[in-house]
Write a protein that holds these residues in place. Structure first.
Motif, PDB file in Angstrom:
ATOM      1  N   LEU A   1       0.756  -1.140  -0.007  1.00 26.62           N
ATOM      2  CA  LEU A   1       0.006   0.062   0.068  1.00 26.62           C
ATOM      3  C   LEU A   1       0.870   1.146  -0.046  1.00 26.62           C
ATOM      4  CD1 LEU A   1      -2.968   0.814  -0.051  1.00 26.62           C
ATOM      5  CD2 LEU A   1      -2.844   0.980   2.546  1.00 26.62           C
TER       6      LEU A   1
ATOM      7  N   ALA B   1       0.663   4.490  -2.239  1.00 27.31           N
ATOM      8  CA  ALA B   1       0.542   6.086  -1.853  1.00 27.31           C
ATOM      9  C   ALA B   1       1.396   6.904  -2.493  1.00 27.31           C
ATOM     10  CB  ALA B   1       0.780   5.916  -0.379  1.00 27.31           C
TER      11      ALA B   1
ATOM     12  N   ALA C   1      -4.084   6.302   1.893  1.00 25.91           N
ATOM     13  CA  ALA C   1      -3.322   4.888   1.461  1.00 25.91           C
ATOM     14  C   ALA C   1      -1.806   5.046   2.445  1.00 25.91           C
ATOM     15  CB  ALA C   1      -2.884   4.764   0.285  1.00 25.91           C
TER      16      ALA C   1
ATOM     17  N   SER D   1      -1.026   2.593   5.228  1.00 24.84           N
ATOM     18  CA  SER D   1       0.101   1.663   5.208  1.00 24.84           C
ATOM     19  C   SER D   1       0.851   1.525   6.403  1.00 24.84           C
ATOM     20  CB  SER D   1       0.804   2.039   3.817  1.00 24.84           C
ATOM     21  OG  SER D   1       1.533   3.311   4.155  1.00 24.84           O
TER      22      SER D   1
END
Length: 297
Positions: free
Chosen positions: A119, A123, A267, A271
């Motif tokens: 993730l 991002a 994100a 993450s």
């Protein structure tokens, strides 16, 4: 795609894999040596005579060179959490070569870390800008804080060890080593940024290489102290977690590194949360492993 994703991410992943392999090799060598004391510098002097430990150091040196490359093209807010993947590698190798068992909590922790790392790339998919270099004053502040924190942490860890509080000692050694590795990461970032525009010889006239060497040596010594005991599996997750998240916070707040915007920011936050949950899960799994060992002794 930006260089941060095309070059920085793959290089950081390989670097993390090597960083996860090195402590396993060093742990085997450290457990064969007489117990260390203090900051672990005397232990380091004994370990440098052991070929197995030197092999682990060589693996770590290779990882360092790859980390320099990754930090020269990608922000520390992207690279540092990726480096936390060393915990996954370490845990899998510990299961294979040290006979450590991984519980469901541990496997879920690994899954969270892998998901968080994936993730993180999402991002930063729309760009990742490297921030400004640290000033000499910044490096001086890192040096003063790091030395003070390390001295207090090592003193408390040694007291806990002498009192038989093995888990507490491992936690403190891991925390102190993590802070040292975090400062070393920031100095590594400085090396990468400096070499983009300057010759290598000019770096010797800056505080950067000396901060890097000092905290790398301190981190190694403290890490070996943590790896010697039965609670090594507690010390390493703490070291990995601190060394992953402290540079992110410093990079975003002090060095003007660009944070993702909009959905990418969501994100990014998720993450980091997944990586943190993964570190906690693996740490809990490793702590339970130590408890099982102690119960059978």
């Amino acid at each position: 795609m930006s260089d941060a994703l095309v070059i920085g991410v793959p290089v950081a992943v390989v670097s993390a894999a090597l960083y996860g392999t090195a402590p396993l090799i060093q742990a085997v060598a450290a457990r064969q040596a007489p117990p260390g004391g203090g900051l672990g510098l005397g232990l380091l002097l004994r370990l440098v005579l052991r070929p197995l430990w030197l092999l682990g150091l060589a693996v770590e040196a290779g990882s360092f060179l790859l980390e320099v490359l990754a930090l020269s093209v990608a922000p520390v807010a992207l690279v540092a959490p990726l480096m936390a993947g060393d915990m996954v590698v370490f845990s899998l190798l510990a299961q294979r070569f040290l006979g450590e068992r991984i519980s469901r909590v541990g496997w879920r922790g690994m899954a969270c870390m892998v998901a968080g790392i994936g993730l993180l790339a999402v991002a930063f998919s729309r760009g990742a800008q490297v921030g400004t270099p640290a000033s000499d004053q910044d490096l001086g502040l890192f040096l003063a804080f790091g030395l003070g924190f390390t001295a207090v942490g090592a003193w408390l860890a040694n007291r806990a060890g002498h009192a038989g509080r093995i888990a507490q000692a491992a936690l403190l050694f891991g925390l102190s080593a993590g802070v040292c590795y975090a400062i070393a990461t920031l100095a590594t970032r400085q090396v990468g940024l400096y070499l983009d525009d300057h010759e290598l010889t000019g770096l010797l006239w800056t505080p950067t290489p000396y901060v890097l060497i000092a905290f790398s040596v301190l981190a190694l010594g403290l890490e070996q102290r943590g790896l010697q005991g039965r609670a090594a599996v507690i010390a390493f997750p703490v070291t990995s977690g601190v060394s992953a998240f402290l540079p992110v916070m410093i990079g975003l707040t002090l060095f003007d590194e660009s944070a993702p915007q909009g959905p990418q920011m969501v994100a990014f936050v998720v993450s980091l949360g997944l990586v943190a949950i993964g570190i906690f899960g693996l740490g809990r799994d490793r702590a339970a492993s130590v408890a099982r060992e102690s119960a059978t002794v």
